[in-house]
Design a protein around this motif. Structure first.
Motif, PDB file in Angstrom:
ATOM      1  N   ASN A  39       0.847  -1.091   0.037  1.00  0.00           N
ATOM      2  CA  ASN A  39       0.062   0.054   0.012  1.00  0.00           C
ATOM      3  C   ASN A  39       0.679   1.152  -0.025  1.00  0.00           C
ATOM      4  OD1 ASN A  39      -2.592  -1.015  -0.209  1.00  0.00           O
ATOM      5  ND2 ASN A  39      -2.901  -1.146   2.040  1.00  0.00           N
ATOM      6  N   GLN A  40       0.501   2.456  -0.322  1.00  0.00           N
ATOM      7  CA  GLN A  40       1.046   3.535  -0.243  1.00  0.00           C
ATOM      8  C   GLN A  40       1.734   3.991   0.974  1.00  0.00           C
ATOM      9  OE1 GLN A  40      -0.926   7.506  -0.117  1.00  0.00           O
ATOM     10  NE2 GLN A  40      -0.658   7.485  -2.355  1.00  0.00           N
ATOM     11  N   GLY A  41       3.214   3.806   0.626  1.00  0.00           N
ATOM     12  CA  GLY A  41       4.121   3.956   1.810  1.00  0.00           C
ATOM     13  C   GLY A  41       4.523   2.995   2.604  1.00  0.00           C
ATOM     14  N   PHE A  42       3.906   1.639   2.378  1.00  0.00           N
ATOM     15  CA  PHE A  42       4.285   0.218   3.291  1.00  0.00           C
ATOM     16  C   PHE A  42       4.469  -0.709   1.909  1.00  0.00           C
ATOM     17  CE2 PHE A  42       1.942   3.053   5.933  1.00  0.00           C
ATOM     18  CZ  PHE A  42       2.494   3.102   7.088  1.00  0.00           C
ATOM     19  N   ASN A  43       5.494  -1.755   2.549  1.00  0.00           N
ATOM     20  CA  ASN A  43       5.516  -2.997   1.992  1.00  0.00           C
ATOM     21  C   ASN A  43       5.863  -4.039   2.860  1.00  0.00           C
ATOM     22  OD1 ASN A  43       5.412  -2.641  -1.232  1.00  0.00           O
ATOM     23  ND2 ASN A  43       6.846  -1.104  -0.861  1.00  0.00           N
ATOM     24  N   CYS A  44       5.519  -5.213   2.438  1.00  0.00           N
ATOM     25  CA  CYS A  44       5.434  -6.225   3.449  1.00  0.00           C
ATOM     26  C   CYS A  44       5.687  -7.745   2.828  1.00  0.00           C
ATOM     27  CB  CYS A  44       4.411  -6.191   4.565  1.00  0.00           C
ATOM     28  SG  CYS A  44       2.822  -6.192   4.075  1.00  0.00           S
ATOM     29  N   LEU A  82       5.497 -12.310   3.655  1.00  0.00           N
ATOM     30  CA  LEU A  82       5.316 -13.478   4.616  1.00  0.00           C
ATOM     31  C   LEU A  82       5.602 -14.517   3.580  1.00  0.00           C
ATOM     32  CD1 LEU A  82       2.125 -14.598   6.662  1.00  0.00           C
ATOM     33  CD2 LEU A  82       3.251 -15.916   4.988  1.00  0.00           C
ATOM     34  N   PHE A  83       6.650 -15.188   4.034  1.00  0.00           N
ATOM     35  CA  PHE A  83       6.961 -16.610   3.178  1.00  0.00           C
ATOM     36  C   PHE A  83       7.678 -17.557   4.142  1.00  0.00           C
ATOM     37  CE2 PHE A  83      11.052 -13.954   3.462  1.00  0.00           C
ATOM     38  CZ  PHE A  83      11.999 -14.988   3.613  1.00  0.00           C
ATOM     39  N   GLY A  84       7.530 -18.733   3.713  1.00  0.00           N
ATOM     40  CA  GLY A  84       7.793 -19.829   4.784  1.00  0.00           C
ATOM     41  C   GLY A  84       8.163 -20.957   3.996  1.00  0.00           C
ATOM     42  N   SER A  85       8.775 -22.161   4.644  1.00  0.00           N
ATOM     43  CA  SER A  85       8.977 -23.468   4.266  1.00  0.00           C
ATOM     44  C   SER A  85       8.295 -24.437   4.952  1.00  0.00           C
ATOM     45  CB  SER A  85      10.390 -23.531   4.488  1.00  0.00           C
ATOM     46  OG  SER A  85      10.582 -25.048   4.495  1.00  0.00           O
ATOM     47  N   LEU A  86       7.386 -25.035   4.306  1.00  0.00           N
ATOM     48  CA  LEU A  86       6.607 -26.176   4.885  1.00  0.00           C
ATOM     49  C   LEU A  86       7.260 -27.289   5.502  1.00  0.00           C
ATOM     50  CD1 LEU A  86       3.391 -26.363   5.220  1.00  0.00           C
ATOM     51  CD2 LEU A  86       3.388 -27.939   3.016  1.00  0.00           C
ATOM     52  N   ALA A  87       8.245 -27.890   4.638  1.00  0.00           N
ATOM     53  CA  ALA A  87       9.057 -28.974   5.114  1.00  0.00           C
ATOM     54  C   ALA A  87       9.862 -28.726   6.548  1.00  0.00           C
ATOM     55  CB  ALA A  87       9.838 -29.401   3.992  1.00  0.00           C
ATOM     56  N   LYS A  88      10.292 -27.376   6.449  1.00  0.00           N
ATOM     57  CA  LYS A  88      10.989 -27.078   7.623  1.00  0.00           C
ATOM     58  C   LYS A  88      10.199 -26.569   8.673  1.00  0.00           C
ATOM     59  CE  LYS A  88      15.546 -27.275   5.785  1.00  0.00           C
ATOM     60  NZ  LYS A  88      16.838 -27.470   6.619  1.00  0.00           N
ATOM     61  N   ASN A  89       9.008 -26.299   8.552  1.00  0.00           N
ATOM     62  CA  ASN A  89       7.836 -25.784   9.522  1.00  0.00           C
ATOM     63  C   ASN A  89       8.529 -24.388   9.934  1.00  0.00           C
ATOM     64  OD1 ASN A  89       5.523 -25.723  11.103  1.00  0.00           O
ATOM     65  ND2 ASN A  89       6.615 -27.052  12.590  1.00  0.00           N
ATOM     66  N   GLN A  90       8.993 -23.652   9.082  1.00  0.00           N
ATOM     67  CA  GLN A  90       9.319 -22.258   9.485  1.00  0.00           C
ATOM     68  C   GLN A  90       8.804 -21.002   8.589  1.00  0.00           C
ATOM     69  OE1 GLN A  90      13.629 -23.182   8.606  1.00  0.00           O
ATOM     70  NE2 GLN A  90      13.955 -23.414  10.819  1.00  0.00           N
ATOM     71  N   GLY A  91       9.007 -19.951   9.033  1.00  0.00           N
ATOM     72  CA  GLY A  91       8.280 -18.756   8.296  1.00  0.00           C
ATOM     73  C   GLY A  91       8.689 -17.450   8.862  1.00  0.00           C
ATOM     74  N   VAL A  92       8.626 -16.551   7.941  1.00  0.00           N
ATOM     75  CA  VAL A  92       9.084 -15.131   8.437  1.00  0.00           C
ATOM     76  C   VAL A  92       8.074 -14.144   7.787  1.00  0.00           C
ATOM     77  CG1 VAL A  92      10.726 -14.743   6.439  1.00  0.00           C
ATOM     78  CG2 VAL A  92      11.058 -13.752   8.734  1.00  0.00           C
ATOM     79  N   VAL A  93       7.872 -12.759   8.744  1.00  0.00           N
ATOM     80  CA  VAL A  93       7.151 -11.787   8.268  1.00  0.00           C
ATOM     81  C   VAL A  93       8.142 -10.496   8.304  1.00  0.00           C
ATOM     82  CG1 VAL A  93       5.058 -10.383   8.627  1.00  0.00           C
ATOM     83  CG2 VAL A  93       5.196 -12.838   9.225  1.00  0.00           C
TER      84      VAL A  93
END
Length: 449
Positions: free
Chosen positions: A311-316, A318-329
């Protein structure tokens, strides 16, 4: 610790051995004019670590903290999708019936595209319903804000066109904000509730998202912790309202989104059913080469899932690895963060040994260029021109007026480490030259006749 190593190991996608250029997160933020960054990492059903950098507001030097709320933009969509899937499991919605059967406040316009195929919830969630991608305008607090039905119908005070179908439902995946606004209206019509309290009930409360809201404007307790969005030149944007809540109106924190991610991954791996059943998560993470709730990549034995927001002025992201059971935001208050996200993804993939988008380090070689003549010349690349030229036993690349020497790393592979780029040439002129861009995206060019 993992977080400290990631923070100090931002590297390009392509490097030459012995010449890998590393940067820290604060250094890259300064380089790319990103005021603030907040990160939360999930590992094995736990919030493993968080990090916060820079400023939520430059004018008064307010630092980014765990309580800082950012607009999550299109990260609203996975939240909305999971709320809809909860109603599917409770029998209030059907994934595969015509949504017009349960829409009451507004109907999807019927036309030649709906003669045999219908707009369904499954297709809306997966961006394959044939809905044109309009409806993106936001509004200042003192402006008259349209209702969702006014936006869908294209009626004043909405400034966006009416929602319309441009292809047969189910025929093609094509990203659509209005598609998620239709889901929002469907959820409200079926439940008889306003959208924000419905999401509180279906998602935020079950997973413990206490610093998130779809309300427009924000409630006071979150407004006090709101980050200001900034342009690429560090000019502040005014606070705006996003009436297309399901498509892009969430305000939240990386920690709250991490709680959402933990709940979803636990539902998948452990069958906890905090949000949905294990059977439903198997649909969410199904290997089918497309997208449903997330974009999915089948990466060897792993599935990598991702959703971004802007959105205007913001970027984000979320992604992750299903096998590793890990993710990041990762959330930022900047227009200029997607290149930064690429670096963070590589650092995490390197640190946690994901196969996905890991950095490539190439050894220089010297091999004969007796095959290169048919590929020399000028080619289009994005909105620029590139030209390949051989000088003695070296291959040069000109991008507009800038000339750089390419480093050979295989017979038909070359690295330009400054941008950085990897360029591969086909075995013959019937193939395509591939310019592998800094993000790792392949841009393929037809060989000049």
């Amino acid at each position: 610790m993992h977080a400290e190593r990631i923070e100090s190991y931002l590297v390009p996608k392509y490097s030459l051995a012995g010449k890998v250029r590393t940067a820290t997160i604060p250094e890259m933020m300064a380089q790319d004019h990103i005021p603030g960054v907040s990160i939360a990492f999930v590992d094995g059903g736990q919030l493993a670590w968080t990090r916060h950098y820079g400023y939520a507001n430059l004018e008064d030097s307010t630092r980014v903290a765990s309580s800082t709320v950012f607009t999550g933009a299109s990260l609203s969509k996975p939240i909305t999708a999971m709320a809809a899937l909860r109603l599917v499991e409770s029998g209030k919605l059907n994934l595969d019936e015509d949504v017009n059967q349960q829409l009451t406040s507004w109907k999807v316009p019927e036309n030649e595209w709906t003669a045999t195929e219908k707009v369904t919830l499954r297709r809306l969630i997966g961006h394959s319903a044939g809905i044109k991608n309009d409806m993106w305008s936001s509004y200042l607090p003192d402006e008259t804000v349209p209702t969702l039905t006014q936006m869908l119908a294209g009626k004043s005070p909405s400034v966006d066109p009416a929602t319309s179908l441009i292809r047969e439902p189910g025929s093609k995946v094509s990203y659509s904000n209005p598609g998620y606004s239709i889901i929002q209206q469907l959820l409200m019509d079926v439940s008889g509730q306003a959208f924000a309290p419905l999401i509180d009930e279906l998602v935020f409360s079950p997973v413990g998202m206490k610093h998130s809201s779809f309300l427009q404007p924000l409630p006071e307790h979150l407004m006090a912790h709101r980050a200001t969005g900034y342009t690429e030149n560090l000019e502040p944007y005014p606070y705006r309202l996003f009436p297309y809540q399901a498509a892009g109106g969430i305000w939240t924190t990386p920690t709250d989104l991490a709680q959402f991610l933990i709940a979803l991954l636990d539902d998948h791996h452990k069958g906890t059913q905090t949000l949905v059943s294990q059977q439903t998560t198997q649909t969410v993470f199904k290997k089918f080469g497309g997208r449903f709730v997330f974009s999915l990549w089948d990466w060897g034995e792993d599935i990598v899932f991702m959703h971004s927001g802007s959105n205007q002025g913001f970027n984000c992201i979320l992604f992750g690895s299903l096998a590793k059971n890990q993710g990041v935001v990762v959330m930022t208050n900047s227009d200029n963060a997607f290149g930064f996200f690429d670096y963070v993804q590589r650092a995490i993939s390197h640190e946690y040994q994901w196969e996905y988008v890991r950095p490539e380090i190439h050894e220089p070689v010297t091999k004969a260029l007796n095959w290169v003549d048919p590929f020399l010349g000028e080619y289009p690349w994005r909105d620029q021109k590139v030209r390949f030229r051989q000088v003695k036993d070296q291959l040069w690349l000109a991008i507009e007026d800038q000339k750089v020497l390419l480093t050979q790393t295989d017979e038909r592979t070359f690295i330009e480490p400054e941008r950085p780029l990897k360029i591969t040439f086909p075995e013959n002129t019937e193939g395509r030259i591939t310019i592998w861009e800094p993000s790792g995206y392949p841009y393929r060019i037809k060989v000049n006749p």
